[in-house]
Design a protein around this motif. Structure first.
Motif, PDB file in Angstrom:
ATOM      1  N   UNK A 130       0.980  -1.288   0.139  1.00  0.00           N
ATOM      2  CA  UNK A 130      -0.015   0.012   0.061  1.00  0.00           C
ATOM      3  C   UNK A 130       0.952   1.244  -0.045  1.00  0.00           C
ATOM      4  N   UNK A 131       0.195   2.338  -0.880  1.00  0.00           N
ATOM      5  CA  UNK A 131       1.333   3.470  -0.918  1.00  0.00           C
ATOM      6  C   UNK A 131       0.980   4.549   0.082  1.00  0.00           C
ATOM      7  N   UNK A 132       1.984   5.130   0.611  1.00  0.00           N
ATOM      8  CA  UNK A 132       1.733   6.302   1.286  1.00  0.00           C
ATOM      9  C   UNK A 132       1.787   7.707   0.577  1.00  0.00           C
ATOM     10  N   UNK A 133       1.098   8.888   1.014  1.00  0.00           N
ATOM     11  CA  UNK A 133       1.052  10.088   0.281  1.00  0.00           C
ATOM     12  C   UNK A 133       2.594  10.710   0.425  1.00  0.00           C
ATOM     13  N   UNK A 158      10.439  15.749  -3.685  1.00  0.00           N
ATOM     14  CA  UNK A 158       9.066  15.137  -3.196  1.00  0.00           C
ATOM     15  C   UNK A 158       9.816  13.759  -2.990  1.00  0.00           C
ATOM     16  N   UNK A 159       9.451  12.994  -1.680  1.00  0.00           N
ATOM     17  CA  UNK A 159      10.190  11.901  -1.191  1.00  0.00           C
ATOM     18  C   UNK A 159       9.054  10.991  -0.759  1.00  0.00           C
ATOM     19  N   UNK A 160       9.432   9.761  -0.757  1.00  0.00           N
ATOM     20  CA  UNK A 160       8.620   8.483  -0.078  1.00  0.00           C
ATOM     21  C   UNK A 160       9.909   7.643   0.482  1.00  0.00           C
ATOM     22  N   UNK A 161       9.525   6.651   1.555  1.00  0.00           N
ATOM     23  CA  UNK A 161      10.262   5.837   1.877  1.00  0.00           C
ATOM     24  C   UNK A 161       9.806   4.279   1.975  1.00  0.00           C
ATOM     25  N   UNK A 162      10.738   3.560   1.830  1.00  0.00           N
ATOM     26  CA  UNK A 162      10.247   1.902   1.771  1.00  0.00           C
ATOM     27  C   UNK A 162       9.210   1.769   0.816  1.00  0.00           C
ATOM     28  N   UNK A 163       9.520   2.126  -0.412  1.00  0.00           N
ATOM     29  CA  UNK A 163       8.782   1.882  -1.680  1.00  0.00           C
ATOM     30  C   UNK A 163       9.177   0.497  -2.456  1.00  0.00           C
ATOM     31  N   UNK A 164       8.552  -0.131  -3.331  1.00  0.00           N
ATOM     32  CA  UNK A 164       9.144  -0.998  -4.401  1.00  0.00           C
ATOM     33  C   UNK A 164       7.972  -1.199  -5.527  1.00  0.00           C
ATOM     34  N   UNK A 177       6.384  16.366 -16.238  1.00  0.00           N
ATOM     35  CA  UNK A 177       7.577  16.865 -16.088  1.00  0.00           C
ATOM     36  C   UNK A 177       8.775  15.980 -15.927  1.00  0.00           C
ATOM     37  N   UNK A 178       8.614  15.181 -15.136  1.00  0.00           N
ATOM     38  CA  UNK A 178       9.946  14.160 -14.509  1.00  0.00           C
ATOM     39  C   UNK A 178       9.327  12.909 -13.828  1.00  0.00           C
ATOM     40  N   UNK A 179      10.008  11.863 -14.020  1.00  0.00           N
ATOM     41  CA  UNK A 179       9.721  10.603 -13.294  1.00  0.00           C
ATOM     42  C   UNK A 179      11.112   9.764 -13.008  1.00  0.00           C
ATOM     43  N   UNK A 180      10.739   9.011 -11.965  1.00  0.00           N
ATOM     44  CA  UNK A 180      12.010   8.222 -11.721  1.00  0.00           C
ATOM     45  C   UNK A 180      10.977   6.854 -10.960  1.00  0.00           C
ATOM     46  N   UNK A 181      11.644   5.469 -11.261  1.00  0.00           N
ATOM     47  CA  UNK A 181      10.975   4.374 -10.774  1.00  0.00           C
ATOM     48  C   UNK A 181      12.100   3.612 -10.138  1.00  0.00           C
ATOM     49  N   UNK A 182      11.474   2.720  -9.281  1.00  0.00           N
ATOM     50  CA  UNK A 182      12.491   1.858  -8.283  1.00  0.00           C
ATOM     51  C   UNK A 182      11.812   0.371  -8.109  1.00  0.00           C
ATOM     52  N   UNK A 183      12.610  -0.553  -8.061  1.00  0.00           N
ATOM     53  CA  UNK A 183      12.118  -1.916  -7.896  1.00  0.00           C
ATOM     54  C   UNK A 183      12.601  -2.524  -6.703  1.00  0.00           C
ATOM     55  N   UNK A 184      13.454  -1.841  -6.002  1.00  0.00           N
ATOM     56  CA  UNK A 184      14.007  -2.271  -4.570  1.00  0.00           C
ATOM     57  C   UNK A 184      12.845  -1.807  -3.546  1.00  0.00           C
ATOM     58  N   UNK A 185      13.355  -2.221  -2.368  1.00  0.00           N
ATOM     59  CA  UNK A 185      12.863  -2.054  -1.104  1.00  0.00           C
ATOM     60  C   UNK A 185      13.678  -1.505  -0.155  1.00  0.00           C
ATOM     61  N   UNK A 186      13.282  -0.883   0.913  1.00  0.00           N
ATOM     62  CA  UNK A 186      14.006  -0.251   1.981  1.00  0.00           C
ATOM     63  C   UNK A 186      14.863   0.913   1.413  1.00  0.00           C
ATOM     64  N   UNK A 187      14.341   1.781   0.587  1.00  0.00           N
ATOM     65  CA  UNK A 187      15.228   3.053  -0.088  1.00  0.00           C
ATOM     66  C   UNK A 187      14.139   4.157   0.093  1.00  0.00           C
ATOM     67  N   UNK A 188      14.976   5.442   0.206  1.00  0.00           N
ATOM     68  CA  UNK A 188      14.335   6.394  -0.051  1.00  0.00           C
ATOM     69  C   UNK A 188      14.213   6.903  -1.527  1.00  0.00           C
ATOM     70  N   UNK A 189      13.185   7.287  -2.049  1.00  0.00           N
ATOM     71  CA  UNK A 189      12.869   7.738  -3.462  1.00  0.00           C
ATOM     72  C   UNK A 189      12.518   9.237  -3.478  1.00  0.00           C
ATOM     73  N   UNK A 190      13.410  10.128  -4.175  1.00  0.00           N
ATOM     74  CA  UNK A 190      13.127  11.340  -4.264  1.00  0.00           C
ATOM     75  C   UNK A 190      13.326  11.860  -5.491  1.00  0.00           C
ATOM     76  N   UNK A 191      12.704  13.016  -5.915  1.00  0.00           N
ATOM     77  CA  UNK A 191      12.440  13.889  -7.192  1.00  0.00           C
ATOM     78  C   UNK A 191      12.502  15.180  -6.788  1.00  0.00           C
ATOM     79  N   UNK A 192      13.377  15.827  -7.307  1.00  0.00           N
ATOM     80  CA  UNK A 192      13.329  17.407  -7.164  1.00  0.00           C
ATOM     81  C   UNK A 192      12.735  18.266  -8.359  1.00  0.00           C
ATOM     82  N   UNK A 193      12.331  19.406  -8.032  1.00  0.00           N
ATOM     83  CA  UNK A 193      11.874  20.228  -8.727  1.00  0.00           C
ATOM     84  C   UNK A 193      12.005  21.795  -8.198  1.00  0.00           C
TER      85      UNK A 193
END
Length: 241
Positions: A130-133, A158-164, A177-193
């Protein structure tokens, strides 16, 4: 000629029988963590059928139905008990239900039916967390009176934690405008603007997987101070481990 035709029919029927035994159909299924999932066989069981459900690359058995004896066995202690108190099988249809499913239940499920014929089917199940905001924060320093580009823009993250198996994206209105993807778990995913302090456009950060999404809208007035009247938007993206 007739003999050759009969031989062709014979070998064709043998081939079809072998395919019925060894040729597995594969169905892909996606579900959200916490939901219940039923794997439907869509077959009519016979009274002498024996049905076996298996899971994973080792094909560990997790459920068995003996129609003739009207007996059901649930092996929910296998694989460290990940299926404990989660499995249900339908004695009439052979359907398998997994309740309160978790990402540990992602994988291949196989049902094998033996009786007057032998048939098997496979299900490839993907369970999404389940996704968090996502959270938007400011990372640029306080506004400066300098006319340089770096001081007239507001840098946001813009950041989220522990996503897969997700994508994180910035949108300006309905435009990506921009996008980034991840398949691993236990990381911080961030995208700047980077936006102007007096930018009046609408921006939103979206976290999504193939099933659902979560959106955070940007409030420039709240996060950024007015510094200049320059226009433009600079986009950058990076992944923080």
């Amino acid at each position: 000629m007739k003999k050759m035709f009969l031989m062709f029919v014979y070998f064709y029927l043998c081939f079809c029988c072998l395919m019925g035994v060894f040729g597995d159909e594969v169905k892909s299924v996606s579900v959200m963590e916490g939901d219940s999932l039923t794997l439907h066989t869509d077959i009519k069981l016979q009274r002498d059928d024996v049905i076996m459900w298996r899971f994973g690359p080792q094909e560990a058995r997790i459920a068995r139905i003996n129609k003739e004896k009207n007996y059901i066995s649930i092996y929910d202690d296998v694989l460290d008990g990940r299926f404990r108190d989660r499995l249900q099988v339908n004695n009439q249809t052979g359907d398998l239900t997994i309740t309160n499913i978790t990402t540990q239940h992602t994988g291949d499920y196989k049902i094998n039916i033996k009786g007057n014929r032998e048939t098997s089917y496979r299900f490839n199940v993907t369970v999404y967390a389940r996704l968090s905001v996502p959270v938007i924060s400011r990372v640029s320093p306080q506004c400066s009176s300098s006319s340089s580009s770096s001081s007239s823009n507001c840098l946001l993250l813009c950041s989220v934690m522990n996503v897969r198996d997700v994508s994180l994206s910035w949108y300006k209105g309905n435009s990506l405008l921009s996008s980034i993807s991840v398949s691993d778990l236990n990381i911080r995913l961030s995208l700047s603007l980077e936006v102007e302090y007096q930018d009046t456009n609408t921006y939103r950060c979206v976290l999504n997987n193939p099933i659902t999404n979560k959106t955070q809208h940007l409030n420039i007035t709240h996060l950024c101070q007015t510094c200049s009247d320059k226009t433009g938007v600079i986009i950058s993206a990076y992944l923080l481990s």
